[in-house]
Design an enzyme around this catalytic site. Structure first.
Site, PDB file in Angstrom:
ATOM      1  N   GLU A 190       7.353 -15.331 -42.955  1.00 14.58           N
ATOM      2  CA  GLU A 190       7.783 -13.982 -43.333  1.00 14.58           C
ATOM      3  C   GLU A 190       7.569 -13.717 -44.822  1.00 14.58           C
ATOM      4  O   GLU A 190       7.258 -12.592 -45.212  1.00 14.58           O
ATOM      5  CB  GLU A 190       9.255 -13.778 -42.985  1.00 14.58           C
ATOM      6  CG  GLU A 190       9.529 -13.753 -41.500  1.00 14.58           C
ATOM      7  CD  GLU A 190      11.001 -13.655 -41.199  1.00 14.58           C
ATOM      8  OE1 GLU A 190      11.403 -12.613 -40.650  1.00 14.58           O
ATOM      9  OE2 GLU A 190      11.740 -14.603 -41.510  1.00 14.58           O
TER      10      GLU A 190
ATOM     11  N   TYR B 137      17.110  12.178 -55.826  1.00 17.44           N
ATOM     12  CA  TYR B 137      16.643  11.322 -54.735  1.00 17.44           C
ATOM     13  C   TYR B 137      15.298  10.676 -55.032  1.00 17.44           C
ATOM     14  O   TYR B 137      14.940   9.689 -54.398  1.00 17.44           O
ATOM     15  CB  TYR B 137      16.650  12.036 -53.378  1.00 17.44           C
ATOM     16  CG  TYR B 137      15.994  13.383 -53.307  1.00 17.44           C
ATOM     17  CD1 TYR B 137      14.625  13.502 -53.183  1.00 17.44           C
ATOM     18  CD2 TYR B 137      16.769  14.534 -53.330  1.00 17.44           C
ATOM     19  CE1 TYR B 137      14.024  14.755 -53.079  1.00 17.44           C
ATOM     20  CE2 TYR B 137      16.175  15.783 -53.233  1.00 17.44           C
ATOM     21  CZ  TYR B 137      14.802  15.885 -53.110  1.00 17.44           C
ATOM     22  OH  TYR B 137      14.213  17.116 -53.014  1.00 17.44           O
TER      23      TYR B 137
ATOM     24  N   GLU C 165      21.014  -8.517 -45.777  1.00 20.39           N
ATOM     25  CA  GLU C 165      22.287  -8.246 -46.441  1.00 20.39           C
ATOM     26  C   GLU C 165      22.130  -8.333 -47.963  1.00 20.39           C
ATOM     27  O   GLU C 165      22.715  -7.545 -48.703  1.00 20.39           O
ATOM     28  CB  GLU C 165      23.359  -9.256 -45.990  1.00 20.39           C
ATOM     29  CG  GLU C 165      23.774  -9.123 -44.542  1.00 20.39           C
ATOM     30  CD  GLU C 165      22.914  -9.900 -43.554  1.00 20.39           C
ATOM     31  OE1 GLU C 165      23.364 -10.094 -42.421  1.00 20.39           O
ATOM     32  OE2 GLU C 165      21.780 -10.312 -43.903  1.00 20.39           O
TER      33      GLU C 165
ATOM     34  N   LYS D  12      14.389  -4.187 -40.323  1.00 20.65           N
ATOM     35  CA  LYS D  12      13.132  -4.917 -40.180  1.00 20.65           C
ATOM     36  C   LYS D  12      12.536  -4.498 -38.844  1.00 20.65           C
ATOM     37  O   LYS D  12      13.150  -4.661 -37.790  1.00 20.65           O
ATOM     38  CB  LYS D  12      13.367  -6.421 -40.199  1.00 20.65           C
ATOM     39  CG  LYS D  12      12.077  -7.225 -40.077  1.00 20.65           C
ATOM     40  CD  LYS D  12      12.332  -8.732 -40.054  1.00 20.65           C
ATOM     41  CE  LYS D  12      12.613  -9.204 -41.447  1.00 20.65           C
ATOM     42  NZ  LYS D  12      12.579 -10.682 -41.551  1.00 20.65           N
TER      43      LYS D  12
END
Length: 119
Positions: free
Chosen positions: A21, A53, A72, A98
């Site tokens: 990954e 934004y 997290e 993901k």
């Protein structure tokens, strides 16, 4: 009080516990919900009186570039930066998803959501 939502910011990044990954990378979607007093902005029509934004989008992209094992961890970095750099934000939710996670199953995405409130 008002809410600004940036939904499904698309990012390609290198997060995960598997070695592959961090080499191959994956597609991610990030949603940020910001709560702030938008009353002054609604009257003034001035960017200085609201949550920018464009800035939030930049924070997401910058933090997603930094590899993490856990969603997290990257979510916390994003939310902490928002609170540090945008004093008008009173509450925020950050969701990092993901897409097609490598979990040996037919799963569209996995999502971690953190929320924080200014005290």
């Amino acid at each position: 009080m008002g809410k600004i939502t940036l939904r499904n910011i698309r990012v390609y990044a290198y997060h995960g516990c598997l070695k592959e990954e961090s080499i191959i990378g994956s597609d991610y979607l990030v949603t940020v919900k910001i709560f702030a007093d938008l009353q002054k902005a609604s009257l003034s029509d001035n960017l200085e009186n609201t949550v920018d934004y464009v800035f939030i989008n930049r924070v997401v992209k910058e933090e997603m570039k930094i590899s993490s094992k856990l969603l997290e961890h990257v979510s916390k970095r994003i939310i902490d930066r928002i609170f540090k750099e945008m004093k008008s934000v009173t509450k925020a939710l950050v969701s990092v998803s993901k897409v097609n996670p490598p979990i040996n199953g037919d799963v569209e995405m996995v999502t971690v959501t953190l929320k924080k409130k200014r005290i």
